[in-house]
Design an enzyme around this catalytic site. Structure first.
Site, PDB file in Angstrom:
ATOM      1  N   ARG A 216       0.832  -1.210   0.000  1.00 58.84           N
ATOM      2  CA  ARG A 216       0.000   0.000   0.000  1.00 58.84           C
ATOM      3  C   ARG A 216       0.868   1.262   0.000  1.00 58.84           C
ATOM      4  NH1 ARG A 216      -5.493   1.766   0.920  1.00 58.84           N
ATOM      5  NH2 ARG A 216      -6.222  -0.393   0.882  1.00 58.84           N
TER       6      ARG A 216
ATOM      7  N   GLU B 208      -9.254   6.742   7.173  1.00 57.25           N
ATOM      8  CA  GLU B 208      -7.806   6.897   7.046  1.00 57.25           C
ATOM      9  C   GLU B 208      -7.348   8.128   6.268  1.00 57.25           C
ATOM     10  OE1 GLU B 208      -6.038   2.437   6.958  1.00 57.25           O
ATOM     11  OE2 GLU B 208      -7.537   2.888   5.416  1.00 57.25           O
TER      12      GLU B 208
END
Length: 786
Positions: free
Chosen positions: A324, A728
Site C-alpha cells: 500500500r 484513514e
C-alpha cells in the site's frame, strides 16, 4: 460546503442517512458509562495474568526454569510454548509469530512465559522468579542494515510504468537523495486486553478488544487445537484501535484462552502501558531513496523510488503494508516513467503492523518530499509544481500499478482550498515576515490527498449483517464491523433507519460477535461503513421487500403503492398504519422478519505478480494548508493555522465524518512531528510510556483550525448512499504540517538550500536541520543537473 459539514438532506424519519447525529455512545464516553472489556464484572474464580518478556533482541534460549514461579503464592498455571496443545504459531498471514517463544527470542519484549494467578500482583511477582539463560545471536536493528545484509521477511516487489531508467538521465534536471520516515505507536486509550471464559463441552468464550474478531476466534481455536465453532469472540467497543488491534490482540487473547482452558477458570489478560508498547507492533518506519528527472516546470519525467520498511522479526501484515505504501507513492501525481520498489526488511525488533493508512501515509510522504525538493531546486512555489504533476482528467490518468484514475476531483478541491485559505496572499505574507524576522521563521505548505479505498487483498472486501425486526417494529442490528470510536455503529444504523424510514432510536445496535456473523473481515482500510453498510442495507431491504409483498397481497394493491415514510406505511388508498402495526400484522401472517445480508465489493482485482490491476474501488480526496512558526534558537515551533477541505461524497453522517477529519489530521501531525520511537543499540525500546513518548494534546492543535467537508460530486461508484470513506485519508492531510516545517527551516537559511528534515520533525531535528542548512548554504550549488 460549510464549516463543520455540509447541510444534511431532508430526513423524513429522525436519524436517516445524511443527518449529523452524535456518536451512539458519546454520552457514555463523557460520563464514564461506556463498558469496555476491563469494565465487565469479573466472574467468581477469575485469574489474572503476567507475561515474562525477552530481555534480548536476538538470542538462543539455553535454559528455562519455571519451578519457583509454579510454587509461588496464588499461582494456578505457568505456560510455556511446550504447553500449547495446538499449534504455537499465530502469524496472521505467514508463519513466524509464536504465541510464546519456542527455542529462541527475536526481539526485546517478545513473550516467553505466561503466568496465571489469583491477582495480577501475584502473577507479576511469580513471573519475576522465572529463570531464563540466553546465548546472544547477531541482531539487525535498522532497515538500512537489513538492506545491506539482505535480510527480508519476504521478497521485494516492483511496480513499473514506462522506462524510468531511460527517462531520468534524459531529463533537463535530476535530483537524488534519501531520508527517513519514523514509525508511530498506536497509543490507544484502552490497552490490549482479553477475558476468556471456559464453557461446557470444551468450548470457549472470549471478550477481546479487537478490530478482527474472526481472526482472534480462528487463532484461539488454532492454539487450543479446536474447531472454529468451539470458540466465540465478542467485542462491543474498543477504546481506540487505529490498526493496533487488528493482529496484535491475538497474542493476548490466545494467552488468556490457553490459561483458561488449562485451569478451567475465567482468565483476564491485560497489558499495562509499558508492556503494551514494548510488546506490540507499530507503524512501519521507512528509509526512502529517490532518483528523479524533471523539466523546468517541475513536471516529473522519470522517477525511481526505493521504499525500505523496517518490518521487524516476522511478516505480520508487512507485505500488504509495503504494497500500500507503493500504491500511494504517486499520491495525486502522474508518473509517466516510474520504478517503485518496496523492500520488506527483517530486523530484530517487534514486528510492525497495521496503522491508520496502512503504509499509504509513508508512500505519500515519500512523493511529497520529492515534489518539495523539486520545487526548491527550481525556486518555484511547491504548489505550482504539485499542480503541474496532478493526474489529468481523461488523460495522464494511469497509475504505476496500471489502474486508471477516473474519479479525479483533486484539481477542484485544491483550487477551492487555495482560494478559501488565501494561499497566495499568505505565501507572500510568510515571505515578507521571514525577510524582516531574524529569530522566528514561518513556513507554509499545501498538500493534496488521493487515497485508494478497498482492501488490496481482494477476498477481504466482503461483509455480512443480521437484521431482526420484532413484532412491535423495533429492530436489532448486528454486523461484522467493530466500533473503536470511529462511529461505524451509528452510521450503519442510520442506513437501516433510512431503509425502513423509522427513527434511529427504534434500532438496537448490538455487540459484534462471531456467534451472529461469521467469517468477518477486519474493520480496517476505511471500509467499515462501505462494507457493513451495504450488508445491513441488503438485509433490511430483504425484510422490507417481504413486508411490501405481504401488504400488497393482504390489502389488494400493487406493490408500488406501498410506501414507507416517517415511521408509517401507506398502503395505497386502502390503509395507513405505523411501522410497528405493519410488522405485527406480518408476524401474525407468518412473514419472516429476520434476514442476513451480504456484500462483496465489485470490479476490483489485483495481480500482484504482474503489479497491475484495479485494487481500489474508488479514491477519496482532500487537501490541507498548514502554517507554522519556528524559533530558530531552540527548534521549538507552533502550528498557527490549518485549513482543510475533505471530500466525503454524500456523507452518511457529517458530524461523525468531521470528527474523523479533525482527529486524523491531528494524529498525522503527531506522527510527523513529535511521536518518536527510539531503540537503543541493544534493541530495547526506550520510549515506552507517556513520560518519554509524546502524543499531541489540545495545545498542539493549530490555534486557528478550519475544517470543511465538501461534496464535490457524489461517489461515482455505487458506494453506500454515494458516500465516501473517511477513516484513514485525513491522516495524510498532516503532511502539509511536516512540509510547512521544512519550509520554515529553509527560510532560516534564506532558501539557499533545500534542507534535509527526517520525520518525525521534533524540535531537536528542526534545530539540527537549521544548523545544517545554514552551514550548507555557504557557497552551495542548489541544483545538480545532468
Amino acid at each position: 460546503m460549510l464549516d463543520g459539514g455540509r447541510v444534511p438532506r431532508p430526513a423524513r424519519a429522525k436519524g436517516g442517512v445524511g443527518v449529523p447525529l452524535p456518536h451512539d455512545s458519546a454520552h457514555k464516553h463523557v460520563t464514564g458509562e461506556a463498558v469496555y472489556t476491563d469494565d465487565l464484572p469479573e466472574l467468581p474464580g477469575t485469574l489474572h495474568t503476567a507475561i515474562l518478556l525477552s530481555s534480548k533482541a536476538h538470542a538462543r534460549i539455553l535454559r528455562l526454569d519455571t519451578t519457583a514461579a509454579e510454587a509461588a503464592a496464588g499461582v494456578h498455571a505457568v505456560l510455556t510454548a511446550a504447553d500449547v496443545p495446538g499449534e504455537v504459531d499465530i502469524g496472521p498471514v505467514l508463519e513466524g509469530d509464536p504465541v510464546l517463544a519456542v527455542d529462541k527470542v527475536e526481539y526485546t519484549g517478545q513473550p516467553v512465559v505466561a503466568v496465571a494467578a489469583e491477582t495480577q500482583e501475584q502473577a507479576i511477582a511469580a513471573a519475576r522468579l522465572i529463570v531464563v539463560e540466553y546465548r546472544d545471536l547477531p541482531a539487525i536493528l535498522t532497515a538500512e542494515e537489513a538492506l545491506a545484509k539482505g535480510s527480508f521477511v519476504s521478497p521485494g516487489l516492483t511496480f513499473r510504468q514506462g522506462d524510468a531508467g531511460a527517462a531520468i538521465p534524459k531529463a533537463a534536471n535530476r535530483l537524488r537523495g534519501s531520508f527517513r520516515i519514523g514509525g508511530q505507536d498506536h497509543f490507544y486509550l484502552e490497552g490490549q486486553i482479553a477475558y476468556a471464559l471456559p464453557k461446557e463441552d470444551g468450548d470457549l468464550f472470549c471478550w477481546s478488544s479487537t478490530q478482527h474478531p474472526s481472526e482472534v476466534q480462528h487463532l484461539i481455536a488454532k492454539v487450543l487445537g479446536k474447531p472454529d465453532h468451539a470458540v466465540t469472540v465478542e467485542v462491543r467497543r474498543m477504546g481506540g484501535g487505529f490498526g493496533g488491534k487488528e493482529t496484535q490482540p491475538a497474542m493476548v487473547a490466545c494467552v488468556a484462552a490457553l490459561l483458561a482452558d488449562r485451569t478451567g477458570r475465567p482468565v483476564k489478560c491485560r497489558l499495562d502501558r509499558d508492556d503494551d508498547m514494548v510488546m506490540t507492533g507499530k507503524r512501519h518506519d521507512f528509509f526512502v531513496r529517490y532518483d528523479v528527472g524533471f523539466d523546468e516546470r517541475g513536471r516529473i519525467e522519470g522517477i525511481e523510488l526505493d521504499l525500505a520498511a523496517r518490518c521487524g522479526y516476522s511478516a505480520d501484515l508487512s507485505n500488504a503494508v509495503v504494497d500500500r505504501a507503493m500504491f500511494h507513492a504517486d499520491n495525486a501525481y502522474h508518473l509517466p516513467n516510474a520504478r517503485i520498489t518496496g523492500h520488506r526488511c527483517r530486523t530484530n525488533t517487534v514486528s510492525n503492523t497495521a496503522f491508520r493508512g496502512f503504509g499509504g501515509p509513508q508512500g505519500m510522504v515519500a512523493i511529497e518530499y520529492v515534489i518539495d525538493e523539486i520545487a526548491r531546486a527550481l525556486d518555484l512555489d511547491p504548489l505550482a509544481v504539485r499542480r503541474a504533476n496532478f493526474y489529468g482528467i481523461g488523460e495522464r490518468d494511469r497509475t504505476p500499478y496500471h489502474q486508471r484514475v477516473t474519479d479525479n476531483v483533486i484539481h477542484g478541491i485544491v483550487d477551492d482550498l487555495a482560494a478559501s485559505s488565501d494561499y497566495a496572499a499568505r505565501r507572500g505574507a510568510v515571505d515578507a515576515f521571514n525577510a524582516r524576522s531574524t529569530l522566528v521563521k514561518r513556513g507554509l505548505a499545501l498538500t493534496p490527498v488521493k487515497f485508494g479505498i478497498s482492501f488490496t487483498i481482494s477476498h477481504l472486501n466482503q461483509a455480512g449483517a443480521l437484521v431482526l425486526v420484532y413484532r412491535d417494529g423495533t429492530v436489532q442490528l448486528n454486523h461484522g464491523g467493530t466500533e473503536m470510536g470511529q462511529g461505524v455503529y451509528v452510521k450503519v444504523a442510520q442506513v437501516v433507519a433510512e431503509e425502513f424510514q423509522i427513527d434511529i432510536d427504534r434500532i438496537r445496535i448490538t455487540a459484534t460477535t462471531t456467534e451472529k456473523v461469521p467469517n468477518t473481515s477486519p474493520t480496517a482500510a476505511s471500509s467499515g461503513s462501505d462494507l457493513n453498510g451495504w450488508a445491513a442495507l441488503n438485509a433490511a431491504r430483504e425484510i422490507k421487500n417481504r413486508l411490501v409483498t405481504f401488504a400488497a397481497a393482504h390489502w389488494g394493491v400493487p406493490e408500488s403503492a406501498v410506501r414507507f415514510a416517517d415511521n408509517r406505511v401507506r398502503i395505497g388508498d386502502r390503509a395507513e398504519m405505523s411501522f410497528g402495526e405493519l410488522t405485527t400484522a406480518a408476524y401474525l401472517a407468518r412473514v419472516p422478519l429476520s434476514a442476513t445480508g451480504f456484500y462483496a465489493t465489485p470490479k476490483i482485482w489485483w495481480n500482484r505478480e504482474e503489479g497491475r490491476g484495479r485494487p481500489f474501488y474508488y479514491y477519496a480526496y482532500g487537501a490541507a494548508v498548514t502554517e507554522v512558526e519556528v524559533d530558530t534558537l531552540t527548534g521549538e515551533y507552533r502550528f498557527t493555522r490549518a485549513d482543510i477541505l475533505h471530500d466525503c461524497g454524500d456523507s452518511l453522517n457529517p458530524a461523525i465524518d468531521l470528527g474523523q477529519v479533525e482527529g486524523g489530521y491531528v494524529q498525522g501531525l503527531g506522527w510527523l512531528t513529535m511521536e518518536e520511537l527510539w531503540w537503543d543499540p541493544a534493541g530495547r525500546l526506550r520510549t515506552h510510556a507517556p513520560s518519554t513518548y509524546k502524543i499531541p494534546t489540545a495545545r498542539d492543535v493549530p490555534a486557528d483550525f478550519r475544517v470543511q467537508l465538501t461534496r464535490t460530486t457524489p461517489a461515482q461508484e455505487h458506494t453506500i448512499h454515494r458516500s465516501k470513506a473517511v477513516g484513514e485519508p485525513p491522516l495524510m492531510l498532516a503532511i502539509s504540517g511536516y512540509l510547512a516545517l521544512k519550509d520554515a527551516v529553509a527560510a532560516a537559511a534564506d532558501h539557499a538550500v533545500s534542507p534535509r528534515l527526517d520525520a518525525p520533525a521534533t524540535p531537536e531535528r528542526v534545530l539540527l536541520a537549521i544548523d545544517e542548512a545554514r552551514a550548507r548554504s555557504q557557497g552551495t550549488v542548489r541544483l545538480a543537473a545532468d
